[in-house]
Design a protein around this motif. Structure first.
Motif, PDB file in Angstrom:
ATOM      1  N   ASP B  59       0.648  -1.257  -0.151  1.00 26.75           N
ATOM      2  CA  ASP B  59      -0.349   0.064   0.174  1.00 26.75           C
ATOM      3  C   ASP B  59       0.846   1.170   0.237  1.00 26.75           C
ATOM      4  O   ASP B  59       1.532   1.360   0.550  1.00 26.75           O
ATOM      5  N   ALA B  60       0.535   2.690  -1.064  1.00 26.17           N
ATOM      6  CA  ALA B  60       1.247   3.237  -0.929  1.00 26.17           C
ATOM      7  C   ALA B  60       0.510   4.737  -1.310  1.00 26.17           C
ATOM      8  O   ALA B  60      -0.543   4.069  -1.970  1.00 26.17           O
ATOM      9  N   ALA B  61       0.584   5.602  -0.737  1.00 26.78           N
ATOM     10  CA  ALA B  61      -0.365   6.522  -1.127  1.00 26.78           C
ATOM     11  C   ALA B  61       0.201   8.116  -1.208  1.00 26.78           C
ATOM     12  O   ALA B  61       1.725   8.494  -2.343  1.00 26.78           O
ATOM     13  N   CYS B  62       0.416   8.590   0.086  1.00 28.61           N
ATOM     14  CA  CYS B  62       0.995  10.214  -0.469  1.00 28.61           C
ATOM     15  C   CYS B  62       2.733  10.467  -0.490  1.00 28.61           C
ATOM     16  O   CYS B  62       3.230  11.292  -1.237  1.00 28.61           O
ATOM     17  N   LEU B  63       3.286   9.247   0.127  1.00 27.56           N
ATOM     18  CA  LEU B  63       5.290   9.307   0.137  1.00 27.56           C
ATOM     19  C   LEU B  63       5.890  10.519   0.520  1.00 27.56           C
ATOM     20  O   LEU B  63       6.823  10.448   0.579  1.00 27.56           O
ATOM     21  N   GLU B  64       4.967  11.283   1.505  1.00 32.40           N
ATOM     22  CA  GLU B  64       5.626  11.628   2.404  1.00 32.40           C
ATOM     23  C   GLU B  64       5.245  11.921   4.007  1.00 32.40           C
ATOM     24  O   GLU B  64       5.666  12.663   4.552  1.00 32.40           O
ATOM     25  N   GLU B  65       4.427  10.682   4.271  1.00 27.68           N
ATOM     26  CA  GLU B  65       4.519  10.554   5.550  1.00 27.68           C
ATOM     27  C   GLU B  65       4.005  10.795   6.529  1.00 27.68           C
ATOM     28  O   GLU B  65       4.178  11.397   7.326  1.00 27.68           O
ATOM     29  N   VAL B  66       2.632  11.129   5.793  1.00 31.07           N
ATOM     30  CA  VAL B  66       1.678  11.588   6.567  1.00 31.07           C
ATOM     31  C   VAL B  66      -0.132  11.200   6.091  1.00 31.07           C
ATOM     32  O   VAL B  66      -0.939  10.810   7.172  1.00 31.07           O
ATOM     33  N   CYS B  67       0.028   9.575   5.083  1.00 29.00           N
ATOM     34  CA  CYS B  67      -1.214   8.950   4.960  1.00 29.00           C
ATOM     35  C   CYS B  67      -1.065   7.661   5.574  1.00 29.00           C
ATOM     36  O   CYS B  67      -2.341   6.731   5.715  1.00 29.00           O
ATOM     37  N   GLY B  68      -0.079   7.202   5.904  1.00 27.49           N
ATOM     38  CA  GLY B  68      -0.488   6.092   6.864  1.00 27.49           C
ATOM     39  C   GLY B  68      -0.239   4.996   6.048  1.00 27.49           C
ATOM     40  O   GLY B  68      -0.519   3.667   6.973  1.00 27.49           O
ATOM     41  N   SER B  69      -0.415   5.232   4.944  1.00 29.00           N
ATOM     42  CA  SER B  69      -0.564   3.777   3.768  1.00 29.00           C
ATOM     43  C   SER B  69       0.655   2.564   4.336  1.00 29.00           C
ATOM     44  O   SER B  69       0.213   1.920   4.722  1.00 29.00           O
ATOM     45  N   CYS B  70       1.899   3.264   4.731  1.00 29.52           N
ATOM     46  CA  CYS B  70       3.388   1.968   3.694  1.00 29.52           C
ATOM     47  C   CYS B  70       3.710   1.392   4.959  1.00 29.52           C
ATOM     48  O   CYS B  70       5.205   1.129   4.496  1.00 29.52           O
ATOM     49  N   THR B  71       3.377   1.253   5.812  1.00 32.71           N
ATOM     50  CA  THR B  71       3.638   0.332   6.807  1.00 32.71           C
ATOM     51  C   THR B  71       4.726  -0.758   6.692  1.00 32.71           C
ATOM     52  O   THR B  71       3.490  -1.670   5.856  1.00 32.71           O
TER      53      THR B  71
END
Lengths: 654, 252
Positions: B59-71
Motif C-alpha cells: 500500500d502507498a499513497a502520499c509518500l511523504e509520511e502523512v497518509c499512513g499507507s506504507c507501513t
C-alpha cells in the motif's frame, strides 16, 4: 428520502463534505475510494485555509476582497458566480471545521490564529501547524464515520471506479466498480454520482501528488462524454523538495511565516549557504516584487525560480535549485512549521532550522477539470444554493467536485484556496441533491431499473479487465509511464513553446500506440495492483493528450499557462511620457488578448484525439484587468486601463 | 557509495497462502527510500537468481509520511517505506534490507495488509465531535493555545498501525483497541464539545479489549513516526477511566 442512494467516488475533502452534508439531509451515500478516506491526498495539504476573519475585516478586508484576490490571482479565468460564493461561504466553512474539532492554532484569548499566504496582503489563512489538510480530512472523516454508524453512509474502501453507467437517454444511473482485493467487478446503482476524485499529478511522473492522483477517474468520465475544461492549466508549485520517487511539497506557509527565497549573486558560487554574506545573496522575489515579496502568486514565483536557475544562478552545482531560508525565523514561528520541517529533515537529512533548504518547482495542482454547471442568483451574482444544477457535468446526474472540477481557480490557484474550494463544492453539490432526487429523469430511480441493465455494464468492464490481464506485449508499462512523465514535465509545465507541444502530442500519440503492446508482469486475479496501474496508465495517456492539445491551442500567457512567444511586453521606459505611451500599448494589447482568449477551453473526447472548443465565462462581477504584479509602471497601467473602461469610445480608436 | 542494494521481500500470494522469500538487487541512487526500491522491482521484476516474478504488492499513497499507507516491517522494525532511507538502513545492516508485512493484520498479498480493524475501532470509541449539524452555527468553542498544544500532537495520528504492530498485547485474535485509539479517546474527550460523549468512550475503554489490556511495554511511543504521545495518552486514559469508575460507583 433515504431510499435514494447517491454514490460519491473519492474520500478526500470534497467527497467527505458531500457525504456528510447529504447524511444531514437524510440522503444515503455509498462512498467509494481507492484508499481509506484518511489516506486520501487531501491529507498532504499543509498551509491552511483562506477566509476573511475578524482581524482582516478590521484591516479593511471583506469577502469581496477575498473573491477579488482569487479572481485576480486566477487571471480572470475563474467562473465568477461559484468563486464568489466560495469566498462568501469561507468564514462559515472555517467555523464549521472549527466546530468539528480541527486543531487550529490559537491566539492567547482562544481565537484562531491566521497567517498570510500568496496573492494577498491580508493574513487570512487559518491553519493547524503545517499539516492543516490532515486535520481537516480527519475532522470530516470522523463526521462521516458517525453517519456510517447511523446507517446513512456505506464505505467501499479499496475500490476502483471503472466508469459511470448511463441509460439510453444519457442520464447517469450508477457506476461500475472493482474490489481491488478480490478483483470482482460490480455495478452500484445510484440516483446521482459525484466524482470527487482529485488531481492528476502522476501524469507528470514525479509531482507533489500522491500515487493515487492519476486523473484516471476524470479520464473515465471524459471518455464517455463528459466535457473536460481548461486542461492546460496545471499549477507548478514554486517550492518542492526534489526526490527519487516523488517531489515533496514544501508549503507556501514557510514563506507565509517569513521564509525568504534566494540564490547566490555570483553564478556557480559553491560556498555553503550559511557562509555567503547577506549582500552576496540575491533575494530576487523581494527585489522584483516589492509589494508581495516572497508571497507573489504561485505561477509567478515558479517562473522566477525557474528563470534564475536557467540563467545560471542555481544554488546547487548538480541540478536546478534555490534556497528557501528559514534560519532567521523565531522559535515561535518555526514551531508552527514543525510538520513540514520534519519532512525536509527526514527526507533530505539536513536541518532546515540551521541550513537553508534547497527547493525547486514541481507539478502540484490541476486548475482545470471536468466541466460543470451552476445556477446563478441574479440578485447576488453568486449561486442559487439548493439548485441541482450546481456542480453537475453535462451528463445529468453526474457531478464533479473538488480538484477534479474546474470552476474556482481560473488560470492559477491561490495558496490555501484549494481546501476551501473542495469543501465548498462538496457542500454545494449536496445542497442540490434534495431537489434533484425529487425530480429524477423520467421520474425513475435507479433502484427500479432492471438488474440486467446494470449486469450488462458490469460484464462489459469484466471483459475489458480480462482482456487487459491477457496483455502480453513487449512494452513495460512502468517504463512507459516514466517516459510520459518526463516528456510532460519537459514540454508542458513552466514554459511552453508551440513546436515543443506539437512534438509532445506526436510523442503521446506514439506512446498511445505502444501502450497497445503493453505486457502485464502480473496476470493474477487477486489484489493485482499492476493491472490497476496499467489501466490508469491508459487513462493518463488520454488526459495527457487533452492537456497538451489545450496548451498548444491557447496562444497567450494566462496564469500558469506561459508561452514566451505570446507574452505581452511590459513597459520599459524611464521617461514618463514614453512610459505612459507604452502603458497604453500594453492595455490595448491586453484588451485584444482578453477579447480573444478570456474563455474556457472545452475538450471533448474522440478516439482520434480531443476536440477543442471554447466557451464564454461569466466575468459579470469583476471585469478583467491586467495583472501587474512586478510590472514596471504598474500604477500607470492600472490608471490607463481604468480610463479605457470609462471612455470606451476614445480608447477603442486604435 | 554502494553500486547495488540487496532487498529480501517476504511474499505471500493471498490471504491463506504460505509465505516465501524473494531477493532482488537494485541499483543504488543517492537519497533513495524503500519505496524507490519497490518501484524499481516493479520496473524489472526479476529476482537475484534471474527468475521472472511479479511486482511486489504494497500500500502507498502520499509518500511523504502523512497518509499512513506504507507501513511494513523493515529490517524487523515497523515503519513507513517512504520515509525510510536506504542510506540509514545500511547502517543497521550493510548487506541487505528485509521487507515483511505487518504481523497483526491479515496479509492480503505480499506487503499489503488489511487494517480495517483500526477504522472499526474508531467507531467503538465514537471518535468524532457530536456537533449539532452543518448549517452556519457560528464558530466553535474558544480553545486556549495551551490546550491546542496538548491536542495537536494527538491529531497527527495517521492510523498507520505502527503502535499496534509493536505492541505485545495487540494480537490478531484479541479485541485490544490499541494505543492509537486510547490516545484518540483522550483527544476527543479533551475537546469541549467532544466531551459530551466522554462517558460512552470511557465505558468502551473499561470493556474487555479496553485500556486494562495495555501491558505498559511503551513500544507504542517508541515506534510512532509522528511522535504521538501515546504513553501520556494511555496514562490520561487510565486516570479518566478510574475517575469514571468511582463516579459510576457513587452514582448507583
Amino acid at each position: 428520502m433515504a431510499k435514494h442512494r447517491v454514490v460519491v467516488i473519492g474520500g478526500g475533502l470534497a467527497g467527505l463534505s458531500a457525504a456528510m452534508k447529504m447524511a444531514e439531509l437524510n440522503i444515503h451515500t455509498d462512498l467509494v475510494s481507492l484508499v481509506p478516506a484518511r489516506r486520501s491526498h487531501s491529507v498532504c495539504a499543509q498551509g491552511g485555509i483562506n477566509s476573511v476573519n475578524q482581524v482582516t475585516r478590521q484591516l479593511g478586508d471583506s469577502e469581496w476582497n477575498h473573491f477579488d484576490d482569487t479572481v485576480y490571482g486566477g487571471d480572470f479565468l475563474n467562473e465568477q458566480p461559484p468563486a464568489r460564493d466560495m469566498c462568501y461561504w469561507a468564514p462559515r466553512i472555517v467555523d464549521l471545521l472549527d466546530r468539528i474539532g480541527v486543531t487550529f492554532n490559537r491566539l492567547p484569548e482562544g481565537d484562531r490564529d491566521a497567517r498570510r499566504f500568496g496573492g494577498t496582503l491580508y493574513p487570512r489563512t487559518a491553519f493547524a501547524g503545517a499539516t492543516t489538510g490532515q486535520q481537516m480530512l480527519y475532522g470530516l472523516d470522523e463526521q462521516v464515520r458517525r453517519w456510517e454508524v447511523a446507517g446513512l453512509v456505506t464505505r467501499y474502501d479499496f475500490y476502483d471506479f471503472l466508469g459511470p453507467i448511463l441509460d439510453d437517454k444519457g442520464n447517469c444511473r450508477g457506476v461500475t466498480v472493482q474490489d481491488l482485493y478480490s478483483m470482482k467487478i460490480r455495478a452500484l446503482p445510484a440516483d446521482a454520482v459525484m466524482l470527487a476524485t482529485g488531481g492528476l499529478g502522476v501524469i507528470f511522473g514525479k509531482s507533489t501528488n500522491s500515487t493515487i492522483c492519476t486523473g484516471a477517474a476524470t479520464a473515465r468520465a471524459y471518455k464517455v462524454g463528459v466535457k473536460y475544461a481548461n486542461p492546460e492549466f496545471i499549477q507548478v508549485h514554486p517550492t518542492a523538495i526534489p526526490g527519487t520517487d516523488k517531489h515533496r511539497l514544501m508549503s507556501e506557509s514557510a514563506r507565509g511565516e517569513g521564509g525568504r527565497v534566494w540564490v547566490p549573486r555570483k553564478k556557480g558560487d559553491t560556498r555553503p549557504p550559511e557562509s555567503i554574506p547577506e549582500q552576496e545573496r540575491w533575494y530576487f522575489l523581494e527585489e522584483k516584487y516589492p509589494t508581495y515579496g516572497n508571497l507573489v502568486p504561485r505561477d509567478i514565483a515558479t517562473r522566477e525560480i525557474f528563470w534564475v536557475c536557467r540563467e545560471g544562478y542555481s544554488a546547487s552545482p548538480v541540478n536546478y535549485a534555490a534556497y528557501l531560508d528559514l534560519t532567521h525565523l523565531s522559535a515561535e514561528r518555526i514551531e508552527k512549521l514543525e510538520g513540514i520541517l520534519e519532512i525536509y529533515e527526514k527526507f533530505v537529512g539536513t536541518d532546515p532550522r540551521k541550513t537553508p533548504m534547497l527547493i525547486f518547482p514541481a507539478v502540484h495542482y490541476s486548475m482545470g477539470g471536468l466541466w460543470c454547471d451552476y445556477q446563478k442568483d441574479t440578485q447576488t451574482g453568486g449561486l442559487v444554493i439548493g439548485s441541482p444544477r450546481n456542480q453537475v457535468t453535462n451528463i445529468p446526474g453526474l457531478y464533479a467536485i473538488g480538484e477534479g472540477d474546474y470552476q474556482y481557480h481560473g488560470a492559477n490557484r491561490l495558496g490555501a484556496n484549494s481546501l476551501l474550494s473542495c469543501i465548498f463544492a462538496g457542500l454545494v453539490a449536496a445542497e442540490g441533491m434534495p431537489q434533484w432526487l425529487k425530480h429524477l429523469p423520467g421520474n425513475t430511480d435507479a433502484a427500479s431499473l432492471p438488474q440486467t441493465f446494470f449486469d450488462s455494464e458490469a460484464r462489459r468492464h469484466q471483459q475489458a479487465y480480462e482482456q487487459l490481464l491477457r496483455a502480453s506485449g513487449k512494452v513495460n508499462p512502468f517504463a512507459l509511464h516514466m517516459e510520459l512523465g518526463t516528456e510532460m514535465t519537459k514540454y508542458c509545465t513552466v514554459v511552453r513553446h508551440n513546436n515543443e507541444l506539437q512534438t509532445l502530442i506526436d510523442e503521446i500519440g506514439d506512446m498511445t500506440e505502444r501502450y497497445k503492446q503493453v505486457g502485464l508482469p502480473d496476470t493474477g486475479n487477486w489484489t493485482n495492483q499492476t493491472v490497476r496501474f496499467v489501466r490508469e496508465l491508459g487513462d493518463m495517456l488520454v488526459l495527457a493528450r487533452a492537456i497538451a492539445q489545450g496548451a498548444l491551442q491557447r496562444d497567450e500567457c494566462r496564469g500558469a499557462h506561459y508561452k514566451p512567444q505570446f507574452a505581452l511586453p511590459g513597459p520599459t521606459a524611464d521617461d514618463p511620457a514614453e512610459l505612459h505611451r507604452q502603458a497604453q500599448e500594453y492595455c490595448k494589447a491586453f484588451r485584444a488578448q482578453t477579447a480573444q482568449w478570456l474563455k474556457t477551453t472545452i475538450a471533448e473526447y474522440t478516439p482520434e484525439g480531443p476536440k477543442v472548443s471554447y466557451k464564454p465565462i461569466d466575468t459579470s462581477l469583476i471585469p478583467p484587468r491586467p495583472r501587474t504584479y512586478g510590472l514596471k509602471g504598474a500604477a500607470i497601467i492600472e490608471r490607463v486601463w481604468r480610463e479605457m473602461q470609462t471612455k470606451p469610445a476614445v480608447a477603442s480608436a486604435e | 557509495m554502494p553500486e547495488y542494494v540487496t532487498v529480501r521481500v517476504k511474499r505471500q500470494d493471498g490471504l491463506d497462502s504460505p509465505s516465501y522469500w524473494e531477493t532482488f538487487r537494485i541499483a543504488y541512487q543517492p537519497r533513495m527510500n524503500v519505496t524507490t526500491c519497490l518501484q524499481q522491482i516493479a520496473l524489472n521484476p526479476v529476482t537475484l537468481e534471474g527468475r521472472k516474478t511479479t511486482p511486489v504488492a504494497y500500500d502507498a499513497a502520499c509518500l511523504e509520511e502523512v497518509c499512513g499507507s506504507c507501513t511494513m516491517n523493515i529490517n524487523g522494525s515497523v515503519r513507513q517505506a517512504c520515509s525510510t532511507l536506504v542510506e540509514a538502513l545500511r547502517k543497521e545492516n550493510p548487506n541487505e534490507i528485509t521487507l515483511e508485512p505487518m504481523t497483526k493484520y491479515p496479509v492480503m498479498r505480499d506487503l499489503a495488509v488489511d487494517r480495517s480493524r483500526m477504522f472499526r475501532d474508531l467507531k467503538r470509541i465514537k471518535a468524532w465531535i457530536p456537533v449539532d449539524g452543518y448549517y452556519d452555527l457560528g464558530p466553535g468553542p474558544r480553545i486556549s493555545p495551551k490546550l491546542q498544544h496538548q491536542l495537536y500532537p494527538y491529531s497527527r495520528c495517521m492510523t498507520c498501525g505502527c503502535c499496534t504492530e509493536a505492541c505485545p498485547q495487540y494480537t490478531k485474535d484479541n479485541r485490544f483497541i490499541g494505543a492509537f485509539a486510547i490516545s484518540l479517546t483522550v483527544l476527543f474527550n479533551s475537546h469541549p464539545t467532544g466531551a459530551v460523549l466522554k462517558e460512552d468512550r470511557l465505558k468502551e475503554l473499561m470493556e474487555p479489549g479496553g485500556i486494562s489490556e495495555c501491558g505498559q511495554a511503551q513500544n507504542c511511543l517508541r515506534v510512532c513516526p509522528k511522535s504521538v504521545p501515546n504513553v501520556t495518552g494511555i496514562a490520561q486514559g487510565y486516570r479518566q477511566v478510574t475517575a469514571q469508575w468511582f463516579k459510576n460507583l457513587f452514582s448507583r
